[in-house]
Each structure stands twice: as C-alpha cells, then as structure tokens.
Design a protein around this motif. Structure first.
Motif, PDB file in Angstrom:
ATOM      1  N   SER A 140      51.922  58.530  34.901  1.00 41.57           N
ATOM      2  CA  SER A 140      51.928  59.604  33.900  1.00 41.57           C
ATOM      3  C   SER A 140      50.540  59.826  33.312  1.00 41.57           C
ATOM      4  N   ASP A 141      49.641  58.865  33.490  1.00 41.64           N
ATOM      5  CA  ASP A 141      48.250  59.017  33.045  1.00 41.64           C
ATOM      6  C   ASP A 141      47.408  59.767  34.066  1.00 41.64           C
ATOM      7  N   GLY A 142      47.908  59.921  35.288  1.00 40.80           N
ATOM      8  CA  GLY A 142      47.132  60.450  36.394  1.00 40.80           C
ATOM      9  C   GLY A 142      47.026  59.398  37.486  1.00 40.80           C
ATOM     10  N   LEU A 143      46.080  59.565  38.372  1.00 44.12           N
ATOM     11  CA  LEU A 143      45.891  58.635  39.485  1.00 44.12           C
ATOM     12  C   LEU A 143      45.083  57.426  39.019  1.00 44.12           C
ATOM     13  N   SER A 144      45.579  56.230  39.353  1.00 41.24           N
ATOM     14  CA  SER A 144      44.884  54.994  38.980  1.00 41.24           C
ATOM     15  C   SER A 144      44.680  54.116  40.201  1.00 41.24           C
ATOM     16  N   LEU A 145      43.563  53.417  40.204  1.00 37.01           N
ATOM     17  CA  LEU A 145      43.269  52.419  41.229  1.00 37.01           C
ATOM     18  C   LEU A 145      43.717  51.055  40.721  1.00 37.01           C
ATOM     19  N   PHE A 146      44.549  50.367  41.518  1.00 39.70           N
ATOM     20  CA  PHE A 146      44.993  49.016  41.205  1.00 39.70           C
ATOM     21  C   PHE A 146      44.328  48.050  42.177  1.00 39.70           C
ATOM     22  N   LEU A 147      43.893  46.918  41.667  1.00 42.81           N
ATOM     23  CA  LEU A 147      43.465  45.796  42.492  1.00 42.81           C
ATOM     24  C   LEU A 147      44.204  44.560  41.999  1.00 42.81           C
ATOM     25  N   VAL A 148      44.946  43.921  42.900  1.00 41.63           N
ATOM     26  CA  VAL A 148      45.684  42.704  42.559  1.00 41.63           C
ATOM     27  C   VAL A 148      45.100  41.557  43.366  1.00 41.63           C
ATOM     28  N   LEU A 149      44.672  40.531  42.665  1.00 42.16           N
ATOM     29  CA  LEU A 149      44.038  39.371  43.274  1.00 42.16           C
ATOM     30  C   LEU A 149      45.003  38.196  43.282  1.00 42.16           C
ATOM     31  N   ASP A 150      45.323  37.703  44.480  1.00 44.47           N
ATOM     32  CA  ASP A 150      46.110  36.494  44.665  1.00 44.47           C
ATOM     33  C   ASP A 150      47.577  36.712  44.249  1.00 44.47           C
ATOM     34  N   GLY A 151      48.326  35.654  44.333  1.00 42.41           N
ATOM     35  CA  GLY A 151      49.721  35.613  43.930  1.00 42.41           C
ATOM     36  C   GLY A 151      50.083  34.169  43.697  1.00 42.41           C
ATOM     37  N   PRO A 152      51.281  33.913  43.185  1.00 44.03           N
ATOM     38  CA  PRO A 152      51.674  32.529  42.930  1.00 44.03           C
ATOM     39  C   PRO A 152      51.564  31.687  44.203  1.00 44.03           C
ATOM     40  N   GLY A 153      50.962  30.511  44.074  1.00 44.40           N
ATOM     41  CA  GLY A 153      50.773  29.663  45.248  1.00 44.40           C
ATOM     42  C   GLY A 153      49.829  28.529  44.939  1.00 44.40           C
ATOM     43  N   PRO A 154      49.343  27.867  45.962  1.00 39.96           N
ATOM     44  CA  PRO A 154      48.585  26.631  45.754  1.00 39.96           C
ATOM     45  C   PRO A 154      47.126  26.816  45.351  1.00 39.96           C
ATOM     46  N   ASN A 155      46.626  28.063  45.320  1.00 42.44           N
ATOM     47  CA  ASN A 155      45.182  28.253  45.164  1.00 42.44           C
ATOM     48  C   ASN A 155      44.788  28.736  43.770  1.00 42.44           C
ATOM     49  N   ASN A 156      43.789  28.078  43.190  1.00 41.21           N
ATOM     50  CA  ASN A 156      43.021  28.699  42.117  1.00 41.21           C
ATOM     51  C   ASN A 156      42.033  29.656  42.773  1.00 41.21           C
ATOM     52  N   GLY A 157      41.390  30.495  41.969  1.00 41.78           N
ATOM     53  CA  GLY A 157      40.400  31.378  42.545  1.00 41.78           C
ATOM     54  C   GLY A 157      39.521  32.032  41.515  1.00 41.78           C
TER      55      GLY A 157
END
Length: 235
Positions: A95-112
C-alpha cells in the motif's frame, strides 16, 4: 462517418492494449549484476515479478518480530520463506508502493554478518523496515549503508521504498559471513541466481540501464557507482 467511428474504435483498442501492456510490464523487473567485482559492467541475468501485498503496508508485509522473534515473518503473508545461509532479494507491491526486500539467513545453525551499500537512481526512498530495529542504515534517501549481525535464532534484512517511475536500485556486499547463497526471488515461482561476492553489485530496474550503443557511458556510470561504494567503505 462509419469509417471514422471504426477508426476511433481501432485507436481506442490500440490504446487499451497499450495500457494493458504497460500494466503487465510494470510488475516485471530486470535483474542485472556486474561481471566481476567493481567492474562497472552489468549484464542482465534474469527478470522477476513483484509480489502482491497491496492490501498491506511494507511494515505489515515484512511482519518483523511478529511470529519468529526479531525476524522477518513475511512468508506468513505469502512472501518468500527465509532460508538458512541465503540472502534473498525480492520486490513487493504494498500500500506504500513498490518496496525492495532483502532477507538475510533464516533459523538454523549459523550466526552471520553483512555490510552492504545500496544506491537509488532516478528516485528517492526511505528505510521502511530495519531488521533489527537497532540496525538502521546511514542514509540520505539515495545512498543506504547497512551493517548487520545476526544469531542462529533469527534473520536480518531490510525493506526500502517506495520505488517509483524509471527507478534503478543498485547494491553490493562489502563484507559478509554465514552466507552461501544469493538470489532474487520472483512472484509465481522461480529465482535468479546471483554471484555472492564482495563489491559485485546487483541492480534492479523497471527498464534496464542502456548497455548496447551507450555501453561506454553505462560502463562509466557503473565505475562511478563502484568508486562511490569504495569511497563510502573506506570512510
């Protein structure tokens, strides 16, 4: 008179088809990447379609800290899943317009961790979501400098918007750890694989930056962007 009316209907039909084509094109975007780190030469590596979350704001679509704590939960809204070890880039109509999303990692064994530089062309934008809230970028509405650290429990990432008109948005990692995959995700299925490397920029746009006849100019612009990223990194 009949011919004039017929011509009018034909012209109206052509205009209607033109509007339909324009609307169809507006939801498909080009994905380009530099041929090598700091090369300034971009090639088109694929196209993606924006996800439709037009009934939600960008904040609500990202759904930060609402489900999985301190994390992106936009997959509950039909957006891509977070993936352990992956950096996933996608566009969302909100509803704000077009947005760029970047999602880094997911639940799992790694910090980052990750440091990134992004630049908007032919437009200005704002940091609409910061994942985490303490990791807001340094920005002037055109350049965005991010620094992220995350634990095994959680994601990191951002949403930048709104992106309007003949925008282009270009960004690169300047450092990272805990990641092994970089991809752009398209609505309706499909991904565009990207090279995960420091200083090898990716660019998204509705209309690709000219690269044939004005190749030298495009290369100069890319080199200028690469030099700007290096200057910001050095500072």
């Amino acid at each position: 008179m009949i011919r004039a009316k017929g011509l009018g209907r034909v012209l109206a039909g052509i205009a209607s088809l033109g509007m339909m084509a324009s609307a169809a094109h507006a939801s498909t975007y080009f994905v380009e990447q530099e041929t090598a780190p700091n090369s300034g030469i971009f090639t088109t590596v694929g196209k993606i379609k924006a996800f439709d979350a037009s009934g939600l704001s960008t904040v609500d679509a990202y759904k930060y800290d609402n489900g999985l704590r301190s994390s992106y939960n936009g997959n509950d809204n039909g957006l891509p899943d977070p993936v352990n070890g992956a950096a996933r880039l996608f566009l969302v109509d909100t509803s704000d317009g077009l947005s760029l999303f970047l999602v880094l990692d997911g639940p799992g064994p790694n910090n980052g961790s990750a440091d990134l530089e992004w630049t908007v062309s032919n437009d200005t934008a704002a940091a609409l979501v910061n994942d985490d809230n303490s990791e807001a970028p340094t920005t002037d509405g055109i350049n965005f400098s991010y620094s992220f650290d995350w634990f095994t429990c959680c994601t990191d990432g951002f949403a930048i918007g709104s992106l309007d008109g003949d925008f282009a948005i270009e960004g690169a990692f300047t450092s990272f750890s805990g990641l092994n995959l970089f991809e752009a995700v398209s609505a309706g299925g499909g991904t565009v694989g990207l090279t995960l490397a420091n200083d090898q920029a990716v660019r998204l746009s509705q209309v690709p930056v000219p690269a044939a006849a004005p190749l030298a100019a495009a290369g100069f612009a890319g080199l200028f962007g690469a030099n700007a990223r290096r200057r910001r990194k050095a500072s």
